[in-house]
Design an enzyme around this catalytic site. Structure first.
Site, mmCIF file in Angstrom:
data_model
loop_
_atom_site.group_PDB
_atom_site.id
_atom_site.type_symbol
_atom_site.label_atom_id
_atom_site.label_comp_id
_atom_site.label_asym_id
_atom_site.label_seq_id
_atom_site.Cartn_x
_atom_site.Cartn_y
_atom_site.Cartn_z
ATOM 1 N N GLU A 1 31.313 -15.636 2.053
ATOM 2 C CA GLU A 1 32.324 -16.013 0.905
ATOM 3 C C GLU A 1 33.297 -15.082 0.857
ATOM 4 O OE1 GLU A 1 32.797 -16.982 -3.848
ATOM 5 O OE2 GLU A 1 31.675 -15.418 -2.936
ATOM 6 N N ASP B 1 27.431 -14.064 -0.877
ATOM 7 C CA ASP B 1 28.374 -13.952 -2.039
ATOM 8 C C ASP B 1 29.456 -12.544 -2.110
ATOM 9 O OD1 ASP B 1 28.655 -15.294 -4.721
ATOM 10 O OD2 ASP B 1 28.180 -13.286 -5.401
ATOM 11 N N ASP C 1 14.223 -27.262 -10.790
ATOM 12 C CA ASP C 1 13.548 -25.932 -10.163
ATOM 13 C C ASP C 1 13.146 -26.307 -8.763
ATOM 14 O OD1 ASP C 1 11.682 -28.351 -10.325
ATOM 15 O OD2 ASP C 1 11.357 -27.598 -12.559
ATOM 16 N N ASP D 1 14.779 -31.659 -12.259
ATOM 17 C CA ASP D 1 13.706 -30.845 -13.000
ATOM 18 C C ASP D 1 12.404 -31.289 -13.082
ATOM 19 O OD1 ASP D 1 12.278 -29.514 -15.022
ATOM 20 O OD2 ASP D 1 13.330 -30.334 -16.622
ATOM 21 N N ASP E 1 11.325 -28.699 -18.550
ATOM 22 C CA ASP E 1 12.192 -27.581 -19.545
ATOM 23 C C ASP E 1 13.647 -27.742 -19.361
ATOM 24 O OD1 ASP E 1 13.055 -26.704 -16.785
ATOM 25 O OD2 ASP E 1 11.881 -24.964 -17.326
HETATM 26 C C1 NOJ Z 1 30.640 -16.284 -6.317
HETATM 27 C C2 NOJ Z 1 29.727 -17.188 -6.815
HETATM 28 O O1 NOJ Z 1 29.853 -18.490 -5.947
HETATM 29 C C3 NOJ Z 1 30.073 -17.249 -8.400
HETATM 30 O O2 NOJ Z 1 29.509 -18.286 -9.057
HETATM 31 C C4 NOJ Z 1 29.601 -16.112 -8.844
HETATM 32 O O3 NOJ Z 1 30.151 -16.308 -10.132
HETATM 33 C C5 NOJ Z 1 30.401 -14.994 -8.161
HETATM 34 N N1 NOJ Z 1 30.565 -15.004 -6.909
HETATM 35 C C6 NOJ Z 1 29.747 -13.434 -8.761
HETATM 36 O O4 NOJ Z 1 28.594 -13.343 -8.037
#
Ligand code: NOJ
Length: 553
Positions: free
Chosen positions: A274, A201, A30, A22, A26
């Site tokens: 992922e 993701d 960042d 940080d 705050d």
């Molecule tokens: C996988 C991400 O790694 C996780 O942190 C997130 O909560 C879920 N996808 C939803 O985006």
């Protein structure tokens, strides 16, 4: 000779921006804080950063609820800060991977807000999954959210919208051309700003099937999605394979299009998916030659410290991923799972790192893993993970692994912030700060530094001017599970051994130990291998790993 792509054997260091450093007091990390501490990553020996989301977000799910995918959240800085960060990373020789979140937006995204005020059947609503319920009070189907509770929320006019995660994360309808175009724009936007690739993701979730139908096995669906339920990987896998909103064939069309975008640049751009899929063969579909370059392999992330289980994961992955000519990936922890030390134990965590990061392929390291951080104990009142709230505390959630990094000094928050950290850093991490571990040859951080340096030499395509370790792509098992707890593999002149047993093992090996999870790192990082210094026997402590020299034949 064709040059291999930069990501093939790269070490990716995952930064969770909120918890790295940080710079403005705050209490939340960042982008400027990351820029100012990038030397930690480059000195560790990483080749690339993976930055978890820092985009505009109300932050109901740690930034994975994106309200504007082409801007930086004020709590993390500005677009200029992002540009500065990318440039500094490149100056240090680090590539930059960003998180792209295509399964859902935040409910604060302007498109969702306009969908809420639009009527049923409108183009605005068709960007999401808005449906009428089965009855006025029953959702369109029985799907459940991965964070617990139903996957549907009802809006004022009686329709329901789908959210596989929190109700603040409405799922996107990928059959709508606006969505496709918008993500293409987002990818180009960040590549143009300097990104070298993306972590995708929920890459397996974009296409949904049978949305108006109930899932035939509600309990199975619930168990498949809950990682905290004890069950064998096979049983979970079978359940997972039947989930109607994961791993549908249609997702591959999307990645083929994305690949064309990546390939349209004159520098190499990559992406890693992922994708929690089953059976494991399904993962190879994401890395076919015209799709993505990598897919996460989560097997080791959940595997117990057991020779047979670890062997099976590695052997299967190498065979499967090799069969499509892609790069295997190895990860031992991330921001969604318990930290390695808490999951396996301290000695085991060091041993697993030595064993795993000698393997051919790309390695992923979650910030703080190199420091040997455990999960922090948090009070329920401190927790922020939506999974904790949606399961009414049944699942504690992932906050314990997301506590900010301890950098220096003797008192929490250990230099992370001059303010109050968004999650408290345990005072007993005093011995785990970067400052404390720096130069301490018995520390986890120095072990990782030495490990990654040796790994680099092992993976070097050309031996360069210091060819201490012969380069080799070769991989051979030298010890398969045989009941002793030992497994081992060889790559060129190096043999990597893992003792998962609680007893010491004396091995008839001719070789010289060059790295051990039990011994202090040499700190001078001398990796030369004197061939006249060969032992007849190697003794391995319980729960340990070693790199030794061996006959390259
Ligand atoms: C996988 C991400 O790694 C996780 O942190 C997130 O909560 C879920 N996808 C939803 O985006």
């Amino acid at each position: 000779m064709s040059k291999s792509p930069w990501w093939e054997n790269a070490v990716f260091y995952q930064i969770y921006p909120r918890s790295f450093f940080d710079s403005n007091g705050d209490g939340e990390g960042d982008l400027t804080g990351i820029t100012s501490h990038l030397s930690h990553v480059s000195e560790l020996g990483a080749d690339a950063l993976w930055l978890s989301p820092f985009y505009t977000s109300p932050n109901h799910d740690g930034g994975y609820d994106v309200a504007d995918p082409r801007n930086v959240d004020p709590r993390h800085g500005t677009l200029d800060d992002a540009k500065i960060l990318f440039n500094k990373a490149h100056d240090l020789g680090l590539k930059v991977l960003l998180d792209v979140v295509p399964n859902h937006f935040s409910d604060q995204h302007v498109w969702f807000q306009s969908a809420l005020s639009a009527v049923k059947g409108s183009p605005e609503r068709s960007r999401f999954h808005f449906l009428d319920g089965k009855t006025s009070t029953t959702p369109p189907n029985n799907w459940i959210s991965l964070f617990g509770g139903p996957a549907w929320t009802q809006v004022d006019d009686g329709q329901w919208y789908l959210h596989l995660f929190d109700s603040s994360q409405p799922d996107l309808n990928w059959e709508n051309a606006d969505i496709k175009r918008d993500f293409e724009k987002t990818l180009r936007f960040w590549i143009d700003l300097g990104a070298d690739g993306f972590r995708i993701d929920v890459a397996h979730g974009l296409v949904k099937e049978d949305i108006s139908k109930n899932h035939h096995d509600p309990q199975g669906l619930s168990n498949a999605l809950r990682l905290d339920v004890e069950m064998s990987p096979e049983v979970r896998g079978t359940l997972l394979a039947s989930v109607p909103f994961f791993d549908r064939n249609g997702v591959h069309e999307i990645y083929r299009e994305w690949r064309k975008i990546f390939d349209s640049y004159d520098r190499p751009i990559m992406a890693v998916a992922e994708a929690w899929v089953h059976p494991p063969e399904r993962a190879t579909l994401y890395v076919r030659p015209d799709e993505l370059q990598q897919v996460f392999n989560f097997d080791l992330l959940v595997a117990p410290f057991d020779d047979k289980e670890i062997f099976d994961c590695v052997d299967r992955t190498l065979k499967l991923i090799g069969s499509v000519g892609a790069t295997p990936t190895w990860a031992l922890s991330n921001h969604d799972t318990p930290r390695l030390v808490s999951r396996l134990g301290e000695r085991e965590a060091r041993a697993m790192a030595l064993f795993t990061y000698g393997l051919p392929g790309a390695a992923y390291i979650f910030q703080g893993q190199e420091l040997g951080l455990p999960d922090a104990d948090l009070l329920d009142s401190e927790r922020q993970d939506p999974a904790f709230f949606r399961t009414k505390g049944l699942q504690k959630g992932r906050d314990g692994a997301r506590v900010p990094l301890p950098w220096e000094g003797y008192r929490s928050p250990f230099g992370f912030t001059t303010g109050k950290p968004w999650l408290p850093i345990p005072q007993d991490w005093e011995g785990l700060t970067v400052e404390k571990q720096n130069g301490d040859s018995s520390s986890s951080m120095e072990l990782y530094r030495e490990l990654l340096l040796l790994r680099k030499r092992l993976n070097a395509k050309k031996s360069g001017d210091k060819p201490e370790i012969k380069s080799s792509e070769n991989f051979t098992w030298t010890q398969r599970p045989n009941g002793s707890g030992l497994i081992a593999y060889k790559r060129g002149e190096i043999e990597v051994l893992l003792n998962t047993a609680e007893v010491e093992l004396v091995l008839p090996r001719t070789g010289r130990m060059i790295l051990s999870s039990e011994h202090s790192s040499s700190l001078n990082h001398d990796t030369s291998i004197p061939r006249d210094d060969l032992d007849e026997k190697i003794t391995m402590s319980p729960f340990s790993a070693m790199w030794i020299t061996c006959d390259p034949s």
